[in-house]
Each structure stands twice: as structure tokens, then as C-alpha cells.
Write an enzyme that holds these catalytic residues in place. Sequence first.
Site, PDB file in Angstrom:
ATOM      1  N   GLY A   1     -16.817 -23.881  14.194  1.00  0.00           N
ATOM      2  CA  GLY A   1     -16.071 -22.516  14.897  1.00  0.00           C
ATOM      3  C   GLY A   1     -14.823 -22.511  14.905  1.00  0.00           C
ATOM      4  O   GLY A   1     -14.146 -23.115  14.132  1.00  0.00           O
ATOM      5  N   LEU A   2     -14.133 -21.668  15.707  1.00  0.00           N
ATOM      6  CA  LEU A   2     -12.870 -21.442  15.551  1.00  0.00           C
ATOM      7  C   LEU A   2     -11.984 -22.864  16.061  1.00  0.00           C
ATOM      8  O   LEU A   2     -10.942 -23.257  15.281  1.00  0.00           O
ATOM      9  CB  LEU A   2     -12.323 -20.526  16.891  1.00  0.00           C
ATOM     10  CG  LEU A   2     -12.621 -19.030  16.328  1.00  0.00           C
ATOM     11  CD1 LEU A   2     -12.144 -18.173  17.422  1.00  0.00           C
ATOM     12  CD2 LEU A   2     -11.965 -18.788  15.013  1.00  0.00           C
TER      13      LEU A   2
ATOM     14  N   GLY B   1     -13.442 -26.252  16.029  1.00  0.00           N
ATOM     15  CA  GLY B   1     -13.629 -27.286  14.912  1.00  0.00           C
ATOM     16  C   GLY B   1     -13.402 -27.006  13.338  1.00  0.00           C
ATOM     17  O   GLY B   1     -12.942 -27.726  12.759  1.00  0.00           O
TER      18      GLY B   1
ATOM     19  N   ARG C   1     -13.702 -10.456  34.602  1.00  0.00           N
ATOM     20  CA  ARG C   1     -15.030 -10.492  34.501  1.00  0.00           C
ATOM     21  C   ARG C   1     -15.959 -10.897  35.789  1.00  0.00           C
ATOM     22  O   ARG C   1     -16.904 -10.408  35.927  1.00  0.00           O
ATOM     23  CB  ARG C   1     -15.513 -11.318  33.203  1.00  0.00           C
ATOM     24  CG  ARG C   1     -14.743 -10.857  32.087  1.00  0.00           C
ATOM     25  CD  ARG C   1     -15.025 -11.812  30.939  1.00  0.00           C
ATOM     26  NE  ARG C   1     -14.647 -11.391  29.671  1.00  0.00           N
ATOM     27  CZ  ARG C   1     -14.715 -11.855  28.567  1.00  0.00           C
ATOM     28  NH1 ARG C   1     -15.045 -13.126  28.366  1.00  0.00           N
ATOM     29  NH2 ARG C   1     -14.133 -11.073  27.434  1.00  0.00           N
TER      30      ARG C   1
ATOM     31  N   GLU D   1     -14.581 -24.484  23.430  1.00  0.00           N
ATOM     32  CA  GLU D   1     -15.507 -24.156  24.655  1.00  0.00           C
ATOM     33  C   GLU D   1     -16.120 -25.618  25.156  1.00  0.00           C
ATOM     34  O   GLU D   1     -16.642 -25.794  26.371  1.00  0.00           O
ATOM     35  CB  GLU D   1     -16.457 -23.513  24.130  1.00  0.00           C
ATOM     36  CG  GLU D   1     -17.284 -22.824  25.612  1.00  0.00           C
ATOM     37  CD  GLU D   1     -18.383 -21.743  25.283  1.00  0.00           C
ATOM     38  OE1 GLU D   1     -18.190 -21.205  24.032  1.00  0.00           O
ATOM     39  OE2 GLU D   1     -19.038 -21.370  26.047  1.00  0.00           O
TER      40      GLU D   1
ATOM     41  N   LEU E   1     -10.909 -17.223  22.230  1.00  0.00           N
ATOM     42  CA  LEU E   1     -10.523 -17.489  20.915  1.00  0.00           C
ATOM     43  C   LEU E   1      -9.109 -18.113  20.624  1.00  0.00           C
ATOM     44  O   LEU E   1      -8.684 -18.831  19.893  1.00  0.00           O
ATOM     45  CB  LEU E   1     -10.366 -16.099  20.043  1.00  0.00           C
ATOM     46  CG  LEU E   1     -11.587 -15.219  20.194  1.00  0.00           C
ATOM     47  CD1 LEU E   1     -11.484 -13.699  19.434  1.00  0.00           C
ATOM     48  CD2 LEU E   1     -12.791 -16.095  19.904  1.00  0.00           C
TER      49      LEU E   1
END
Lengths: 246, 640
Positions: free
Chosen positions: B49-50, B52, B337, B432, B448
Site C-alpha cells: 500500500g502507500l 509498503g 470522526r 496502519e 495517507l
Amino acid sequence: MNLTLRVWRQSGPSDKGRMVTYKVEDVSPDMSFLEMLDVLNEKLILEGDDPIAFDHDCREGICGMCGMVINGVAHGEQRATTTCQLHMRHFEDGAEITIEPWRAAPFPVVKDLVVDRSSFDRIIQAGGFVSVPAGSAPDAHSVPVRKEDADAAFDAATCIGCGACVAACPNGSASLFTAAKITHLSLLPQGQPERLSRAKAMVDQMDAEGFGGCTNTGECTAVCPKGIPLDTIAQMNSDYLKANAK
Amino acid sequence: MKFTEGPEIRDTKAPEGPIEERWEKRKFSAKLVNPANKRKLNVIVVGTGLAGGSAAATLGELGYNVKSFCYQDSPRRAHSIAAQGGINAAKNYRGDGDSIYRLFYDTVKGGDFRARESNVYRLAQVSVNIIDQAVAQGVPFAREYGGLLDTRSFGGAQVSRTFYARGQTGQQLLLGAYQALERQVAAGTVEMHTRHEMLDLIVSDGRARGVIVRDMVTGEIERHLADAVVLATGGYGNVFFLSTNAKGCNTTAIWRAHERGAYFANPCYTQIHPTCIPVSGEYQSKLTLMSESLRNDGRVWVPLRKNDERAPGDIPEDERDYYLERIYPSFGNLVPRDIASRAAKNVCDEGRGVGPGGLGVYLDFRDAINRLGRDAVEKKYGNLFEMYERITGENPYDVPMRIYPAVHYTMGGLWVDYDLQSTIPGLFVIGEANFSDHGANRLGASALMQGLADGYFVLPTTIGDYLANGPYGDVDEEAVAEAEIKVRTRIDRLLAVNGTRTPDSFHRELGKLMWDYCGMERTEESLRKALERIPELREEFWQNVKVSGTAEELNQVLEKAGRVADFFDLAELMCLDALVRTESCGGHFRAESQDADGEALRDDENFAHVSAWEHSPEGPVLHKEALEYEYVKMTQRSYK
């Protein structure tokens, strides 16, 4: 809803494969197509049968992992839709649905509906990037980009690499995918220095992988879940010709 | 579940001194590796992902020998691709008073004072470079007519610091990292292994030295050795079954590393995202998030009256409750959130929810369409509106969207120090999968940022310090064989049960249990119930699961079963962590700990610490890492 599915079953690359018929009952119109297959698979597992293998992951229409030919159309008849975003409300109760994998020589079947699309990665490896090492970039505002160019580049960049374009093309061409990537970078100042060498390398790799040539039939854009336009292919051809003329 | 307390964690390796100088100091003190030696050093990166993808690309670029693994058919499909809204950066391009310090401040406060100051400050510093890097790669961010980058504001912030690419920012950033990665694959510095799943970590002489993976096509069990291992395997929100995560997201890699000695920090911190499309039926396989950016223009409301069954358009203005604007006048619909999620839950609990089962609130664009025109709204949010219509069959230009909170992101993860190294030397954890930067709540557009900060900038520096002492010599053959046998035994055991329930049916039941008892609101009673029920369900799983097929083929049922088995163990630790933390903070809301207004009540005296859990056969051991706030004063968060 009650449905009859005719599904392509193939245990592995060397198996010949065949169509198998399944009945699915009590399908809710709010289910996604993949959820409908999940329900069938749960039943197959409990009955001791091999469930249908299919690729999927995000189920939000963005990862590009899912994809199957539904009633002869890549991702089904609903326009601009990935298989995971196709909902059963678009089918009639009692319908018979045919489900097959992407079919193209450079996408060998791994199992059932799962195919190997690593040829797409190799096209990117050939030059689908801007050569920039981490940590050496200038301030982001040092190179302004016209809004129109940024927007057009974005439109091309939204390609999810699902491979529907290849599956739909009578020639098995990967032109729409390759053109989307080339167009994205060729519209931005950051992509200029490598623009022509990139186009040449990527197109040559696409040919080397065994994808067919483009004859402008347009089936690719018709099934593209992200609506990548056909004129990206013109952009690719133009850059490719210039690269070869040099 | 019994646990004991172990020694405190005292050293996180963050340098001392003024906070703005710490990262510079660390970079300078980190040992360098001679370029000629880099190619003799092998690094394994799991996950693309972003975090790795950018890490593998950067390490390859630096000259290390990298092996990269992902379970998908291509690294471009990692779930970072689904992030919609944007990425924060303290560029202050708008001149609206933003700064590194303010981004740092907002993030620490947003995390409810349960994140580390040093890490968060570094994140804010590096955020600026991320945008530069992505733009240089050709990421087509939104632009103004003048050619400069556009920004927007996001939940939890009052400045406009979020860079975005329509509603597909994650996709575009991930493609940037993926392209950088593929460039290194072509250059021969990165060897890519797709459709491979990590099933164990190899620890030899106390160091992480490799992984055992399964080739998901052939079923072959492979061993890969290296001088260091990087886990970038994402979060574990799928423990709840229904979540916004991709279906394949799982906990196996970090859980097995935990079993091998890596501490697991703050497992109970789960972020519930306020703007997801509500559940529609029992068959549902996942939840879809609507970007938080929608709250910039959409107004959240429910009917004033309970069980009001009128269509939204028939409810007059004075019978609507715009509850976020009412309760939080200064942030309004842009509260963080955790606050927005709990507020939605509260109005639904009062019986004022809308849609099937009363589990939904309206996100209404009527006023925005009147004010800006339909075209302007379509330009900004068109793809999100379209996605909503596809899933629900309703047109949000005509009727308000219905949204409800859903599990989205896990702030907990493997414990790492300032260098992003876990408690196992040579095991680094980024994105994450680690716990370090978000505290008890993650602000919008900051995941991100962390993934790319870790992968492009932080890890490549800090791992060098570790690798400078390498190569680390031969790996103990016994350690490798033991890990491999463990993996094979587990697979054989799953296939041998041949019971009467599918892995998915267990996963659904576990997920429901977690949502009910360890979800948006937890109590001592609910957590105790979960801790009683999870072991029973796990026992039943191992007695009664049915895994069809064999281990020597593409077998998605087997993959699923293995992941569900790990979710059971993780779920138990999550509940224990939630039980022990008797305060409320961020996404962890203990109903016993709230103020008179129903807001989360922190207990800084007893809980200003990270809970880092060590795995032990006698039961978990709790290590505390004290959190000190030198720069941001711990206060009760207020968004009113």
C-alpha cells in the site's frame, strides 16, 4: 429473486474447463453481484463442492481486482460499472446468467474466473512512471499545471487496470489500458522528459506480451468502468509515431 | 482473561531537545551505509500500500536488495487505493494560518492526547515533502485555474490543508507509489512477489530475519530470508466483519509477529467513520465509505420527532434537527470522526434515525445545491454521488444521502519506537500496521500522510541505522524449520476439521459480537461478555469449521479460514485492552466514563500511556509507555 447461473469452471491452467449450471434462490435485489456469488459459494462449501474462485478485494469499484464476463459483456451490461458495483436489481427474476473469466492469451486462467494480469505490471515496468527519487523533488508549486491539463490527466489516470478493455476487444488489445497510462503522464509537465521513450517502451512491451493490435472498434471504452475515452489511444499512437520517427 | 503487568517501556529512542530539531538530530545520528554495501543487504517488505509500496521503492532506489510481497494479483490493488478524500500537508499555500506546528497541534489534539508528540511533529514536518514528491511523480492533484494546487478543509481542522485528486486521492497517490515500485522492479532492485501471503515471521538469535509465505496459486510454502523485515500490512478493522476495509485485509502478518515477540499497542483503538452507507441486509459483505469531504457542503440532520416516517422532503425546516451544528456551533458538520460518529449513534438510539431499522442519518446537499448550483456540486463530488446511487438505488441530488458510522481504521497496531522498529530487533512496522502517530482517534486525510511519510522518508533513514551493523550472517536453520513446520501444521489442522460451518459464518458471528460489545460504545459488562463468548466461539471454530479443497491449489476458503482464526485471538486482546482502559478517549468510548454532556471523559492521571501487550503462553503481559506532553497542553477536547 431466483436465478440460474452458468459459470465457467476450470480447476487450473492445464484444465480444459467447462460451463456448469447452478440455481441460486432468494437473491435480494440490493445484493451486489459478488455478494450473490458469496451466497452461492457458502452453499457449495457446505455441500462439499469446490466454491467458485473469483478475484475481488475492495468491493468499492476502485481496486480493479474483480472482473468477469457477464452475459457476454465484461463487467456486465450496466455501463461504467465494475462487477463489485453491479447490483442484482438490474437483473430480472428467473434470469439465466452466463459468467466467464476475461479471455485473452496474455491473461492465462489461474482458476475458474481468476486470471493472471501480471502482463499489465510489466507494461508499467517498461516505463509507466516519472523517474524521480524520493526526497529530491522541488516545491510542488514550482511547476504550475494548467487546470485543464491536470483535469484531463486525472481523467486518464483513473484507469483501475481491471483488464475489461482487453476482455472486450476482438483483437485482445491492451491499447486502452496502455494509452490511459501514457496519456496521464504525457499531459503533465512532470512527464515530458521521458514522454517519447515512455510511449515507445510501453507499446513495445504491450506487443511483446502478446496483446493484439488496435483496430478502433471501440469495444474497450464501451465496457470501461471508468469511462476512459478512446482518444487516449490517438494520443498514444501519436507519441509512439513521434518516438519512432526520431 | 488473565494478564500480568510487566516493566514500563522507558526509552522510545526519540532524541531530546526542542521538538522541531528532533528529526534532524535523529537523521544526523543515524549510521550511514556505504553504497557498495547496500546491495549486500537484504530487506523484506510485506504489503504494497502507500506505506509498503513507497518503502520498497525507496529502499530499492537507495540500493538495498528488496523483496516485496502482497496478497493481491498486483501491488497496485492495495487498499490505500480506496481512500477518497485527501492528504494533509502543512504547506500553508492558502495563507490561512497553517503551519507545521498547527498540523502537529491539531493531530495531537485530534488523537485525544494519546499519540506521541515527537512522532506527530515529525509527521507534520515531513507532510510538506510528501506533496512535493507526489507532484513530481505526476500525481494529478486538483488545481486552481492559476495552475497552483487546490486544497480543501476536512474534519477536525479549521484550515484548508487537504490536497486532493477529486474523490480518488488514495488511488492517485497509490499509483504514484506503485509506479515508483515498478520502476525499481524493472531496475532489478526490487523482486516482486504477488499472490503471496505471509504466514509467519522468522526470528533467529533474537532478530527478525525472514518470513514464511504461501504462494496462493500453487500452495507452496516458501521461506525468504533477509537482514531486516518491514511489515506494512495495514489495519485489522475486518475483525468486525463489516467494515470499510477491502475483503482481503487481515491481521495475520502482524498477529504472527506479535506471537513471535512484537508488542501489540492499543489494540482497542478502532476508528468508526461517521459517513458510511448504512447496512441494507444480512448478506452484506462490506461497507462503503462516503468521503468525509462531503461534510464540507452536506448538512447532517435527523427529524426532531421520534419515528418520523415522512419522506425527507416532506419534513419542514423547523422539524429538522441539524444536530452537529446545534451541539458544536464552531466546528458544525466538520467535527472529528469520533465525535460525529457518536452523535449519530446517539440520535439513532433516541429513535430519530432514518431508513431501514432507524440506523441512519441524512447527509443533505439541498442547501449546497441551492447555493452553489448543481453543476458545482457535481464537479466537486460527482463520483461520490454516483457511487452512492449505484449502491442504494437512490439519487442524492434529489433525496438526501443516508449515512451511518462504520468501522474504518485501526489506530492500534504493533508497538514501534521512534525509528519505527518493533520490540523484535530488525522488525520494522509502518503505516496502519503500527500504532504510533494517531493516538486514540485519527483525523481525516491523515492516514495517507502517515503511510507515505513512513515509507518515503522516515523508514528509509532509520532502517539504515540498523542495517549499518549488518549483514547479520547466517540464519539459524532450526528457527526457519520450526516456523515452516508451524505454518504447515496449522494449514493441515484447518483442512482436517471438516465440520459444518463455513469460515465466513464464524467471521460474521465474531464481527457482530465485536460490534455489539466492543464497538462504538463499550462497557465493562459488554466487554466481559465478549471475553467469555470469544473463546467459546473460537473453540467451536476449531471443532466445526469446514474448509474445502486442498492446500496445494488456489484455495480461497483456506485463505479465509486462516485469517479468521487469527481474528479470534486478536479480538480477545482488543476486548481485554478495552476492558483495562477504564477511561474514554477518541474512538474508545467507555460508557462509564463520560461527562454530563455525554462527551468522552479522559482520565489522564491513570491512562496517559500507551498499552503495549506482550504475548506470553501464560497470558498477555501489559507494558506501559508513559505519554508526556511538553508542547501541547492536555485539555478536555472541545469542538463547541
